[in-house]
Write a protein that holds these residues in place. Structure first.
Motif, PDB file in Angstrom:
ATOM      1  N   THR A  26       5.489  35.100  10.552  1.00  0.00           N
ATOM      2  CA  THR A  26       6.432  36.111  10.056  1.00  0.00           C
ATOM      3  C   THR A  26       6.189  36.331   8.562  1.00  0.00           C
ATOM      4  O   THR A  26       5.520  35.538   7.903  1.00  0.00           O
ATOM      5  CB  THR A  26       7.894  35.692  10.287  1.00  0.00           C
ATOM      6  OG1 THR A  26       8.260  34.685   9.333  1.00  0.00           O
ATOM      7  CG2 THR A  26       8.101  35.171  11.702  1.00  0.00           C
ATOM      8  N   SER A  62       4.515  39.154  12.516  1.00  0.00           N
ATOM      9  CA  SER A  62       5.812  39.786  12.692  1.00  0.00           C
ATOM     10  C   SER A  62       6.259  40.293  11.328  1.00  0.00           C
ATOM     11  O   SER A  62       6.423  39.512  10.387  1.00  0.00           O
ATOM     12  CB  SER A  62       6.815  38.755  13.230  1.00  0.00           C
ATOM     13  OG  SER A  62       8.132  39.240  13.165  1.00  0.00           O
ATOM     14  N   LEU A  76      12.681  40.357  17.810  1.00  0.00           N
ATOM     15  CA  LEU A  76      11.873  39.150  17.710  1.00  0.00           C
ATOM     16  C   LEU A  76      11.303  38.709  19.054  1.00  0.00           C
ATOM     17  O   LEU A  76      10.254  38.066  19.106  1.00  0.00           O
ATOM     18  CB  LEU A  76      12.701  38.022  17.097  1.00  0.00           C
ATOM     19  CG  LEU A  76      13.201  38.290  15.668  1.00  0.00           C
ATOM     20  CD1 LEU A  76      14.107  37.158  15.205  1.00  0.00           C
ATOM     21  CD2 LEU A  76      12.041  38.481  14.710  1.00  0.00           C
TER      22      LEU A  76
END
Length: 290
Positions: A5, A31, A59
Protein backbone atom coordinates in the motif's frame (compact mmCIF):
# COMPACT_ATOMS: atom_id res chain seq x y z
CA UNK A 1 1.85 -12.03 -4.85
CA UNK A 2 3.09 -9.23 -2.62
CA UNK A 3 0.82 -6.19 -2.35
CA UNK A 4 2.21 -2.90 -1.06
CA UNK A 5 0.00 0.00 0.00
CA UNK A 6 1.04 3.63 -0.26
CA UNK A 7 3.24 2.69 -3.19
CA UNK A 8 3.72 6.25 -4.42
CA UNK A 9 4.84 7.67 -1.06
CA UNK A 10 8.37 8.22 0.19
CA UNK A 11 8.70 4.81 1.81
CA UNK A 12 6.33 2.75 -0.34
CA UNK A 13 7.88 3.86 -3.62
CA UNK A 14 11.34 2.84 -2.43
CA UNK A 15 10.06 -0.54 -1.30
CA UNK A 16 8.37 -1.20 -4.64
CA UNK A 17 11.49 -0.26 -6.62
CA UNK A 18 13.63 -2.63 -4.54
CA UNK A 19 11.11 -5.44 -4.87
CA UNK A 20 11.16 -5.00 -8.65
CA UNK A 21 14.91 -5.61 -8.54
CA UNK A 22 14.25 -9.02 -6.96
CA UNK A 23 10.88 -10.18 -8.29
CA UNK A 24 9.05 -10.28 -11.62
CA UNK A 25 6.62 -7.40 -11.93
CA UNK A 26 3.75 -9.88 -12.27
CA UNK A 27 4.38 -10.99 -8.67
CA UNK A 28 3.87 -7.50 -7.30
CA UNK A 29 0.71 -5.50 -6.73
CA UNK A 30 0.19 -2.03 -5.35
CA UNK A 31 -2.75 -0.43 -3.62
CA UNK A 32 -3.05 3.33 -4.14
CA UNK A 33 -5.83 5.83 -3.61
CA UNK A 34 -5.47 7.10 -7.18
CA UNK A 35 -4.34 4.47 -9.72
CA UNK A 36 -3.33 7.23 -12.13
CA UNK A 37 -0.47 8.11 -9.79
CA UNK A 38 0.98 4.62 -10.34
CA UNK A 39 0.56 4.51 -14.11
CA UNK A 40 4.31 4.09 -14.58
CA UNK A 41 4.22 0.97 -12.41
CA UNK A 42 1.31 -0.43 -14.40
CA UNK A 43 3.31 0.13 -17.58
CA UNK A 44 6.06 -2.02 -16.08
CA UNK A 45 3.65 -4.89 -15.42
CA UNK A 46 2.81 -4.26 -11.76
CA UNK A 47 -0.81 -4.83 -10.82
CA UNK A 48 -2.24 -1.47 -9.81
CA UNK A 49 -5.57 -1.27 -8.01
CA UNK A 50 -7.39 1.38 -6.05
CA UNK A 51 -7.34 0.90 -2.33
CA UNK A 52 -8.51 3.53 0.13
CA UNK A 53 -8.15 2.86 3.86
CA UNK A 54 -11.17 5.06 4.53
CA UNK A 55 -13.25 3.05 2.02
CA UNK A 56 -12.65 -0.56 3.11
CA UNK A 57 -14.75 -1.99 0.28
CA UNK A 58 -11.99 -1.01 -2.15
CA UNK A 59 -9.40 -3.01 -0.23
CA UNK A 60 -10.96 -6.39 -0.98
CA UNK A 61 -10.15 -5.89 -4.66
CA UNK A 62 -6.79 -4.26 -3.98
CA UNK A 63 -5.63 -7.19 -1.83
CA UNK A 64 -7.21 -10.00 -3.89
CA UNK A 65 -4.83 -12.92 -4.35
CA UNK A 66 -2.16 -11.48 -2.06
CA UNK A 67 0.21 -13.86 -0.32
CA UNK A 68 1.68 -11.02 1.72
CA UNK A 69 0.38 -7.50 2.26
CA UNK A 70 2.57 -4.65 3.44
CA UNK A 71 0.37 -2.02 5.03
CA UNK A 72 2.23 1.28 4.98
CA UNK A 73 0.64 3.22 7.82
CA UNK A 74 -1.87 5.79 6.65
CA UNK A 75 -0.83 9.44 6.64
CA UNK A 76 -4.11 10.39 8.31
CA UNK A 77 -4.42 12.49 11.45
CA UNK A 78 -7.22 12.51 13.96
CA UNK A 79 -9.79 9.93 15.05
CA UNK A 80 -9.86 8.19 11.65
CA UNK A 81 -6.19 7.20 11.73
CA UNK A 82 -6.33 4.11 13.92
CA UNK A 83 -9.50 2.84 12.27
CA UNK A 84 -8.00 3.26 8.81
CA UNK A 85 -4.94 1.14 9.59
CA UNK A 86 -7.04 -1.50 11.32
CA UNK A 87 -9.38 -1.62 8.30
CA UNK A 88 -6.40 -2.32 6.06
CA UNK A 89 -5.17 -5.10 8.33
CA UNK A 90 -8.64 -6.65 8.47
CA UNK A 91 -8.95 -6.51 4.69
CA UNK A 92 -5.59 -8.21 4.23
CA UNK A 93 -6.57 -11.02 6.57
CA UNK A 94 -9.96 -11.37 4.86
CA UNK A 95 -8.23 -11.57 1.48
CA UNK A 96 -6.36 -14.66 2.68
CA UNK A 97 -2.88 -13.20 3.03
CA UNK A 98 -0.64 -15.62 4.87
CA UNK A 99 1.28 -12.73 6.40
CA UNK A 100 0.56 -9.07 7.07
CA UNK A 101 3.31 -6.52 7.57
CA UNK A 102 2.79 -3.04 8.97
CA UNK A 103 5.06 -0.01 9.17
CA UNK A 104 4.92 0.89 12.83
CA UNK A 105 7.32 3.06 14.83
CA UNK A 106 10.00 2.42 17.42
CA UNK A 107 8.10 4.63 19.91
CA UNK A 108 4.70 2.95 19.48
CA UNK A 109 2.98 3.15 22.85
CA UNK A 110 -0.52 3.77 24.20
CA UNK A 111 0.82 6.53 26.47
CA UNK A 112 3.07 8.37 24.00
CA UNK A 113 2.96 12.16 23.90
CA UNK A 114 3.03 12.07 20.09
CA UNK A 115 -0.35 11.10 18.61
CA UNK A 116 0.85 8.76 15.82
CA UNK A 117 2.44 6.44 18.38
CA UNK A 118 -0.96 5.75 19.94
CA UNK A 119 -2.23 4.80 16.47
CA UNK A 120 0.72 2.48 15.90
CA UNK A 121 0.22 0.84 19.29
CA UNK A 122 -3.47 0.22 18.57
CA UNK A 123 -2.67 -1.25 15.15
CA UNK A 124 0.01 -3.51 16.61
CA UNK A 125 -2.50 -4.78 19.16
CA UNK A 126 -4.98 -5.55 16.39
CA UNK A 127 -2.31 -7.34 14.37
CA UNK A 128 -1.42 -9.52 17.34
CA UNK A 129 -5.08 -10.51 17.75
CA UNK A 130 -5.87 -11.04 14.07
CA UNK A 131 -4.81 -14.69 14.01
CA UNK A 132 -2.49 -14.30 11.01
CA UNK A 133 1.33 -14.23 11.10
CA UNK A 134 2.44 -10.62 11.12
CA UNK A 135 5.38 -8.26 11.28
CA UNK A 136 5.22 -4.82 12.85
CA UNK A 137 8.24 -2.96 11.52
CA UNK A 138 9.14 -0.58 14.34
CA UNK A 139 10.79 2.03 12.17
CA UNK A 140 13.01 4.77 13.51
CA UNK A 141 11.97 8.41 13.15
CA UNK A 142 12.27 9.46 9.51
CA UNK A 143 15.40 11.57 9.08
CA UNK A 144 13.76 13.44 6.22
CA UNK A 145 11.71 15.27 8.87
CA UNK A 146 14.79 17.38 9.46
CA UNK A 147 14.14 18.98 6.07
CA UNK A 148 11.31 21.00 7.62
CA UNK A 149 13.77 22.66 9.98
CA UNK A 150 16.95 22.81 7.90
CA UNK A 151 15.24 25.00 5.31
CA UNK A 152 14.35 27.67 7.87
CA UNK A 153 17.77 27.40 9.50
CA UNK A 154 19.52 28.03 6.21
CA UNK A 155 17.58 31.27 5.91
CA UNK A 156 17.68 32.47 9.51
CA UNK A 157 20.79 30.80 10.93
CA UNK A 158 18.68 29.49 13.81
CA UNK A 159 16.83 26.38 14.88
CA UNK A 160 14.16 28.28 16.80
CA UNK A 161 11.94 25.46 18.02
CA UNK A 162 10.51 23.98 21.22
CA UNK A 163 12.73 22.05 23.61
CA UNK A 164 13.54 18.61 22.26
CA UNK A 165 15.53 15.49 23.05
CA UNK A 166 17.66 12.94 21.20
CA UNK A 167 16.09 11.24 18.17
CA UNK A 168 17.41 8.19 16.32
CA UNK A 169 16.94 9.81 12.90
CA UNK A 170 16.71 6.99 10.33
CA UNK A 171 16.79 7.13 6.54
CA UNK A 172 13.89 6.02 4.33
CA UNK A 173 16.30 4.05 2.13
CA UNK A 174 17.48 1.92 5.05
CA UNK A 175 13.94 1.24 6.24
CA UNK A 176 12.89 0.31 2.71
CA UNK A 177 15.73 -2.20 2.54
CA UNK A 178 14.63 -3.70 5.86
CA UNK A 179 11.03 -4.03 4.69
CA UNK A 180 12.12 -5.74 1.49
CA UNK A 181 14.32 -8.13 3.44
CA UNK A 182 11.34 -9.02 5.65
CA UNK A 183 9.09 -9.55 2.62
CA UNK A 184 11.55 -11.77 0.77
CA UNK A 185 13.10 -13.79 3.62
CA UNK A 186 10.97 -16.36 5.42
CA UNK A 187 10.99 -15.98 9.18
CA UNK A 188 12.87 -12.69 9.20
CA UNK A 189 11.51 -10.05 11.61
CA UNK A 190 8.41 -11.96 12.63
CA UNK A 191 6.13 -10.31 15.19
CA UNK A 192 6.92 -6.91 16.68
CA UNK A 193 10.47 -6.05 15.68
CA UNK A 194 13.20 -4.50 17.72
CA UNK A 195 13.61 -0.77 16.99
CA UNK A 196 14.82 -0.38 13.42
CA UNK A 197 17.01 2.67 13.90
CA UNK A 198 20.24 4.30 12.88
CA UNK A 199 23.00 3.94 15.50
CA UNK A 200 23.08 7.54 16.77
CA UNK A 201 20.51 9.68 18.55
CA UNK A 202 20.92 13.42 18.07
CA UNK A 203 19.01 16.42 19.36
CA UNK A 204 18.61 19.62 17.39
CA UNK A 205 21.65 21.20 19.01
CA UNK A 206 23.67 18.30 17.60
CA UNK A 207 22.02 18.77 14.21
CA UNK A 208 22.79 22.48 14.27
CA UNK A 209 26.45 21.77 14.98
CA UNK A 210 26.60 19.15 12.26
CA UNK A 211 24.97 21.49 9.76
CA UNK A 212 27.58 24.08 10.66
CA UNK A 213 30.38 21.63 9.94
CA UNK A 214 28.88 20.83 6.56
CA UNK A 215 28.33 24.43 5.48
CA UNK A 216 31.02 26.40 7.27
CA UNK A 217 28.32 28.55 8.88
CA UNK A 218 27.27 28.95 12.49
CA UNK A 219 23.78 27.86 13.43
CA UNK A 220 22.21 28.74 16.77
CA UNK A 221 19.84 26.45 18.64
CA UNK A 222 17.16 28.64 20.22
CA UNK A 223 14.63 27.02 22.55
CA UNK A 224 11.18 28.57 22.15
CA UNK A 225 8.43 28.22 24.76
CA UNK A 226 5.78 25.71 23.64
CA UNK A 227 2.88 28.13 23.62
CA UNK A 228 4.92 30.85 21.96
CA UNK A 229 6.05 28.45 19.25
CA UNK A 230 2.48 27.31 18.54
CA UNK A 231 1.29 30.92 18.38
CA UNK A 232 4.11 31.82 16.01
CA UNK A 233 3.52 28.81 13.79
CA UNK A 234 -0.19 29.60 13.54
CA UNK A 235 0.56 33.25 12.80
CA UNK A 236 2.85 32.09 10.00
CA UNK A 237 0.03 30.11 8.42
CA UNK A 238 0.18 26.66 10.00
CA UNK A 239 -3.28 25.37 10.98
CA UNK A 240 -3.65 25.22 14.75
CA UNK A 241 -4.29 21.44 14.83
CA UNK A 242 -1.11 20.87 12.80
CA UNK A 243 0.89 23.04 15.18
CA UNK A 244 -0.40 21.14 18.22
CA UNK A 245 0.30 17.85 16.43
CA UNK A 246 3.89 18.89 15.73
CA UNK A 247 4.38 20.10 19.29
CA UNK A 248 3.57 16.57 20.41
CA UNK A 249 6.70 15.37 18.61
CA UNK A 250 8.87 17.77 20.62
CA UNK A 251 7.19 16.82 23.88
CA UNK A 252 7.72 13.14 23.18
CA UNK A 253 11.34 13.62 22.13
CA UNK A 254 12.25 15.49 25.31
CA UNK A 255 10.67 12.68 27.33
CA UNK A 256 13.13 10.36 25.58
CA UNK A 257 10.65 8.43 23.46
CA UNK A 258 12.80 8.61 20.32
CA UNK A 259 16.23 8.22 21.94
CA UNK A 260 16.43 4.43 21.51
CA UNK A 261 19.01 2.96 19.16
CA UNK A 262 19.39 -0.68 18.20
CA UNK A 263 21.70 -2.75 15.93
CA UNK A 264 18.87 -4.74 14.33
CA UNK A 265 18.47 -2.48 11.29
CA UNK A 266 22.13 -2.74 10.32
CA UNK A 267 22.07 -6.48 10.86
CA UNK A 268 19.03 -6.92 8.62
CA UNK A 269 20.23 -4.70 5.76
CA UNK A 270 23.79 -6.03 5.97
CA UNK A 271 25.54 -2.66 5.95
CA UNK A 272 26.00 0.42 8.09
CA UNK A 273 22.91 2.58 8.42
CA UNK A 274 22.89 5.99 6.78
CA UNK A 275 24.35 8.66 9.04
CA UNK A 276 22.53 11.88 9.80
CA UNK A 277 25.35 13.85 8.17
CA UNK A 278 24.65 12.03 4.91
CA UNK A 279 20.95 12.89 5.15
CA UNK A 280 21.82 16.53 5.78
CA UNK A 281 24.13 16.56 2.76
CA UNK A 282 21.23 15.34 0.66
CA UNK A 283 18.92 18.01 2.06
CA UNK A 284 21.50 20.66 1.26
CA UNK A 285 22.21 19.41 -2.26
CA UNK A 286 19.57 21.59 -3.88
CA UNK A 287 19.96 24.55 -1.55
CA UNK A 288 22.46 27.35 -2.08
CA UNK A 289 24.82 27.79 0.84
CA UNK A 290 24.87 31.48 1.77
Amino acid sequence: MIVVTGATGQLGSRIVERLLERLPAAELGVSVTDPRSAAALADRGVRVRRGDFTDPATLATAFEGADQVLVVSASIRGPQAAGANVAAVQAAVAAGARRVLYTSHQAASPDSLFAPQLVHAATEQHLAQAGTPFTALRNGFYASTLGWYVGDAMTTGRFALPADGPVSWTAHDDLADAAVAALTTDGLLDGVTAPLTAPEALDLADVAAMLGELTGRRFERVVVDDDAWVAGAVAAGMPAPAAEFTLGMFRASRRGEFAVTDPTLERVIGRPATRVATVLEGLLADRPVR
